[in-house]
Design an enzyme around this catalytic site. Sequence first.
Site, PDB file in Angstrom:
ATOM      1  N   SER A 157      35.670  60.750  23.167  1.00  0.00           N
ATOM      2  CA  SER A 157      35.124  59.514  23.736  1.00  0.00           C
ATOM      3  C   SER A 157      35.674  58.356  22.927  1.00  0.00           C
ATOM      4  CB  SER A 157      33.597  59.532  23.672  1.00  0.00           C
ATOM      5  OG  SER A 157      33.094  58.252  24.014  1.00  0.00           O
ATOM      6  N   ARG A 158      36.367  57.455  23.582  1.00  0.00           N
ATOM      7  CA  ARG A 158      36.974  56.339  22.854  1.00  0.00           C
ATOM      8  C   ARG A 158      35.979  55.230  22.547  1.00  0.00           C
ATOM      9  NH1 ARG A 158      41.111  57.613  26.777  1.00  0.00           N
ATOM     10  NH2 ARG A 158      42.578  59.021  25.771  1.00  0.00           N
TER      11      ARG A 158
END
Length: 507
Positions: A364-365
């Site tokens: 997850s950025r």
Amino acid sequence: MKLSADEISALIKKEITNYSGQPEVADVGTVLSVGDGIALVYGLQTVRASELVLFASGVYGMVLNLEERYVGVVILGDYTNVREGEQVKQTGRLAEIPVGDSFLGRVVNPLGEPLDNLGEIKTTATRSIMHDAPGVIKRKPVDRPLQTGVKVVDALIPIGRGQRELIMGDRKTGKTALAVDAILNQRGKNVICIYVAIGQKQSTVTQVVETLRAAGALEYTIVVTASASLAAPFLFLAPYAGCAMGEHFMYQGQDVLCIYDDLTKHAAAYRELSLLLRRPPGREAFPGDVFFLHSRLLERAAQLSDEAGGGSFTALPIVETQAGDISAYIPTNIISITDGQIFLESDLFYAGVRPAVNVGFSVSRVGGAAQVAAMRKVAGTLKLDLSQYKELEAFAQFSSDLDASTQKKLARGERVVEILKQANSEPLTVEEQIVALYLVTEGYTDDMPLDQIPVLEKELHLYLAKDRAFYEGLQKEQQLTEELKIDLGLAIKKVKAMFEANDENVG
């Protein structure tokens, strides 16, 4: 009875005097050819891309191709009613769909027409399905969590409101189940959910709808379905229609979660339309603008700034891979557009690890910005424990003589994998997830058999739910204070003692 010339003249003069109609000016064209849901129309010199046109037979179409001699129109209805030589009229309206609160709890097609036999949907508001994404000035960073209720996702691959997180994996690995769990977990959280089924079997969509209805989640959900039996134009329109419905709520300051299930079939439908329109094929016969096809859809997900209303639109697109190949054309395209991906692996699924999330390939950025402080704290070492476990597990296959440190890391990894397992349609609150992870990270399960860990977790949740004081304190503080840690430690020891005493009695 015969009328005299004077009487006829008087009647004509009366009609001319009383005439109040306004002349209608419209650009019209002629159908050159029609077939497979596509019509080539000569004329329509001033028509725009994505504009609706009306055939003389009463069927609507949407303009996709603007050629020098003719325009390519996808027919939004039964194309067998359209004939060569038929007149086509411009409407001056871009493709749009009705939107509004009255769609909540309903199952509709990509044109907004009901499919659930619950009567007409009454609304006056409409929205363009090809609307532009909000600009940079209207956005703000993603900083609020969107809890899915799934431990492995909320702990290791957190999703924020306004994020675009891809769910990918081979068929039958639990992609739809994960997305449906995310919808179920929004109950009571004031989040509008939209489930868009693209090219799915009708039985699969029915099953999803029944799952939502049984859990009381359909009342805040809209289901937009373009089943596999429909023509390619409907499959092409479906995600844009669902997105437009969600944007209506987002611009009113509400939070929206939208599932696109799945964009692989959407890309295939667009390829079919493009080849029928004689667009030049590229890699894997997809047209050159297949990247733009999905970027113009997914870029519409956003967390709006406070000045723009503060609403959010979270997108969870689903992509089906072949034999776990995440480097294929469509998966890599969508990975590059989204803010991270959740990769579900067949080997894990068949080994009984469900949800079958490969934590190494998933990311997850947005990261910790979309987590509460307590979750960030307890999940801090989980990814490291899992990665060390995977590395040592492969190494341990070739050696039976392992030192104590290695054995301890392997045992901890096994327990982390066990605690992250979760059944379908059983989402947990963030407080329950924090308690479950705390059990493992603080070593309370290190001396327990693996098959007893889920039972202990369930008993602990039941014990804490009776009093509610701990859960309420954690909800208020949003982090594990020293006082809460002491309370939780005492509760775990008490439940564990009761648990072990029961085991001895059974023995």
